[in-house]
Enzyme design. Structure first.
Site, PDB file in Angstrom:
ATOM      1  N   GLY A   1     -15.287   3.814  30.583  1.00  0.00           N
ATOM      2  CA  GLY A   1     -16.274   2.756  30.777  1.00  0.00           C
ATOM      3  C   GLY A   1     -17.119   2.964  32.029  1.00  0.00           C
ATOM      4  O   GLY A   1     -18.327   2.714  32.027  1.00  0.00           O
ATOM      5  N   THR A   2     -16.493   3.428  33.078  1.00  0.00           N
ATOM      6  CA  THR A   2     -17.219   3.627  34.339  1.00  0.00           C
ATOM      7  C   THR A   2     -18.316   4.663  34.162  1.00  0.00           C
ATOM      8  O   THR A   2     -19.474   4.442  34.543  1.00  0.00           O
ATOM      9  CB  THR A   2     -16.241   4.058  35.449  1.00  0.00           C
TER      10      THR A   2
ATOM     11  N   ASN B   1     -14.509  -9.441  32.412  1.00  0.00           N
ATOM     12  CA  ASN B   1     -13.148  -8.922  32.488  1.00  0.00           C
ATOM     13  C   ASN B   1     -12.202  -9.791  33.315  1.00  0.00           C
ATOM     14  O   ASN B   1     -11.001  -9.592  33.270  1.00  0.00           O
ATOM     15  CB  ASN B   1     -13.170  -7.501  33.066  1.00  0.00           C
TER      16      ASN B   1
ATOM     17  N   GLN C   1     -14.680  -4.962  27.551  1.00  0.00           N
ATOM     18  CA  GLN C   1     -13.650  -5.965  27.281  1.00  0.00           C
ATOM     19  C   GLN C   1     -13.807  -6.621  25.911  1.00  0.00           C
ATOM     20  O   GLN C   1     -12.863  -7.206  25.394  1.00  0.00           O
ATOM     21  CB  GLN C   1     -13.672  -7.070  28.352  1.00  0.00           C
TER      22      GLN C   1
ATOM     23  N   SER D   1     -14.658   1.662  26.223  1.00  0.00           N
ATOM     24  CA  SER D   1     -13.627   2.469  26.867  1.00  0.00           C
ATOM     25  C   SER D   1     -12.370   2.514  26.019  1.00  0.00           C
ATOM     26  O   SER D   1     -12.023   1.529  25.353  1.00  0.00           O
ATOM     27  CB  SER D   1     -13.315   1.872  28.241  1.00  0.00           C
TER      28      SER D   1
ATOM     29  N   HIS E   1      -9.011   2.926  26.980  1.00  0.00           N
ATOM     30  CA  HIS E   1      -7.717   2.366  27.411  1.00  0.00           C
ATOM     31  C   HIS E   1      -7.670   0.847  27.426  1.00  0.00           C
ATOM     32  O   HIS E   1      -6.621   0.266  27.685  1.00  0.00           O
ATOM     33  CB  HIS E   1      -7.299   2.947  28.770  1.00  0.00           C
TER      34      HIS E   1
ATOM     35  N   THR F   1     -17.259  20.530  27.970  1.00  0.00           N
ATOM     36  CA  THR F   1     -16.459  20.628  26.751  1.00  0.00           C
ATOM     37  C   THR F   1     -15.823  19.283  26.435  1.00  0.00           C
ATOM     38  O   THR F   1     -15.265  18.629  27.315  1.00  0.00           O
ATOM     39  CB  THR F   1     -15.360  21.710  26.935  1.00  0.00           C
TER      40      THR F   1
ATOM     41  N   CYS G   1     -10.223  -2.776  39.533  1.00  0.00           N
ATOM     42  CA  CYS G   1     -11.044  -1.809  40.237  1.00  0.00           C
ATOM     43  C   CYS G   1     -11.437  -2.300  41.621  1.00  0.00           C
ATOM     44  O   CYS G   1     -11.984  -1.557  42.415  1.00  0.00           O
ATOM     45  CB  CYS G   1     -12.294  -1.495  39.430  1.00  0.00           C
TER      46      CYS G   1
HETATM   47  C1  LIG Z   1     -12.147  -1.534  32.657  1.00  0.00           C
HETATM   48  C2  LIG Z   1     -13.599  -1.877  32.658  1.00  0.00           C
HETATM   49  C3  LIG Z   1     -14.567  -0.911  32.966  1.00  0.00           C
HETATM   50  C4  LIG Z   1     -14.192   0.473  33.391  1.00  0.00           C
HETATM   51  O1  LIG Z   1     -13.717   1.256  32.332  1.00  0.00           O
HETATM   52  P1  LIG Z   1     -12.836   2.562  32.680  1.00  0.00           P
HETATM   53  O2  LIG Z   1     -12.629   3.195  31.354  1.00  0.00           O
HETATM   54  O3  LIG Z   1     -11.589   2.052  33.313  1.00  0.00           O
HETATM   55  O4  LIG Z   1     -13.651   3.393  33.601  1.00  0.00           O
HETATM   56  C5  LIG Z   1     -15.885  -1.268  32.909  1.00  0.00           C
HETATM   57  N1  LIG Z   1     -16.266  -2.515  32.571  1.00  0.00           N
HETATM   58  C6  LIG Z   1     -15.379  -3.472  32.266  1.00  0.00           C
HETATM   59  C7  LIG Z   1     -15.865  -4.833  31.874  1.00  0.00           C
HETATM   60  C8  LIG Z   1     -14.010  -3.186  32.301  1.00  0.00           C
HETATM   61  O5  LIG Z   1     -13.137  -4.141  32.018  1.00  0.00           O
END
Ligand SMILES: *Cc1c(COP(=O)(O)O)cnc(C)c1O
Length: 390
Positions: free
Chosen positions: A66-67, A146, A179, A199, A201, A237, A325
């Protein structure tokens, strides 16, 4: 109880990626069999990711999470469409991976307007519309927050952007849907966004993989140069096993989100009803209606959120204060403060976020440990007076 920070990898997701960490190790750019086998798997994952978003597979760019997706969307659009500067609208609710990028661009001559969160943690689309200027090229507002789970008026913002565009102006809309995916329906065409981050995870996939929806025809500048991967948008890659896992996680989320949302919502309701009625001096942060089914952010009067976190951790319950974060900072969450919550209550705010693997037993255990932890902490807190007669 910290599923908004991350989720366990679904067994089926793990099984889907395993062969690509062992015998199927080809590079998708290779022409031989091993490469084409990996290419096929990446293509399948692209279809799965596109499907949950109602996008075209060609509109999905895989990233490291996500980042990176947020960085690529905002920096990539700015570099390509407004290299000499311009105006960006964002909100006080955004994740650090959006806020930090906007701050960085502000240091490079871009102008940023940060719209308010409102007392309920829902951005006003009218306020966003009012912030639009002649030189606004990007609106970036998240789909769901989030920390408090509130759902933002992204469809209205999408319509606003379409309206401005119909007058011949160039403007784009990015939304961080990390989220929201897997909890509420997320359809890029209903939202009308140009760019959308997700994302792995947060949806029972592995860490270190995510994606960016880039609408057909929208040009962004790659932020990682190298090979021609991901339609020249992200050199490097492909992380084949991770991508396969993300695809599987999207497929499972798409098929099962209704039942997953129902079961997490039931646990959340049980927890919230209990805490708000049985523990005095508690208040829900955000909006009770317009939010994701799994997040409950509660302010505990006379309690330090960090203290409660540590107390619960010792009893095996994982919760969080603020975004994972931004933890490590001692300041109360900027998102909670943005709601107008007084500083002491913001400091006493804790996020409980549920997931599809939480059980009714977990809920019973919470009901047992949370009141005790709060009571113990309040005894140590000189400022806290319980209500008379209680
Ligand atoms: C967790 C999160 C991110 C970051 O995603 P990562 O895969 O951990 O880098 C970005 N935005 C929101 C709203 C999140 O909850």
């Amino acid at each position: 109880m910290d599923n908004a920070a991350t989720t366990p990898v679904d067994e089926a997701v793990f099984e889907s990626m395993r062969p690509f960490l062992t015998e199927k190790f080809g590079n998708p750019s290779s022409i031989h069999f091993f490469g084409q086998e990996a290419r096929g798997a990446v293509d399948q994952a692209r279809h799965q990711a596109a499907s949950i978003l109602n996008a075209d597979p060609k509109e999905v760019v895989f990233t490291s999470g996500g980042t990176e997706s947020n960085n690529l969307a905002i920096k990539g659009l700015a570099a390509k469409q407004a290299p000499d500067g311009g105006h960006i609208i964002t909100s006080k609710l955004e994740h650090p991976a959006v806020i930090s990028v906007c701050e960085d661009l502000a240091g490079k001559g871009y102008e940023i307007t940060v719209v308010e969160a409102g007392p309920q943690g829902v951005v006003s689309a009218a306020e966003v519309a009012g912030a639009v200027r002649e030189d606004t090229f990007l609106i970036t507002v998240m789909t769901a927050n989030n920390e408090i789970g509130t759902i933002q008026p992204v469809k209205q913002i999408g319509r606003l952007v379409a309206d401005i565009r119909s007058k011949g102006r160039k403007i784009w809309f990015h939304t961080d849907a990390v989220q929201a995916i897997g909890k509420i329906p997320v359809d890029v065409n209903e939202i009308g966004c140009d760019l959308l981050s997700f994302s792995g995870h947060k949806i029972y996939g592995p860490k270190g993989v995510g994606g960016l929806f880039v609408r057909r025809g929208v040009r962004i500048a790659a932020q990682s140069l190298g090979g021609h991967q991901e339609r020249e948008t992200r050199g490097g890659t492909e992380a084949v096993a991770n991508i396969v896992a993300l695809g599987k996680a999207c497929e499972i989320a798409e098929e099962g989100f209704l039942s997953a949302s129902k079961s997490t919502a039931a646990i959340r309701r049980g927890f919230e009803d209990f805490v708000l009625s049985e523990i005095e001096g508690t208040k829900l942060n955000g909006c009770p209606e317009r939010r994701l089914p799994n997040i409950s952010n509660i302010a505990f009067q006379g309690v330090e959120g960090e203290g409660l976190l540590i107390n619960l951790d010792m009893q095996g319950v994982a919760v969080s204060t603020g975004s994972a974060c931004s933890s490590g900072s001692i300041d109360p969450s900027p998102v909670i403060l943005a709601l107008g919550v007084p500083e002491d209550l913001a400091r006493g705010s804790v996020r409980f976020s549920f997931g599809k693997f939480n059980s009714a037993d977990d809920l019973d255990y919470l009901k047992e440990v949370v009141p005790r932890a709060v009571e113990n902490l309040r005894k140590l807190s000189p400022g806290y007076q319980s209500a008379p007669g209680s």
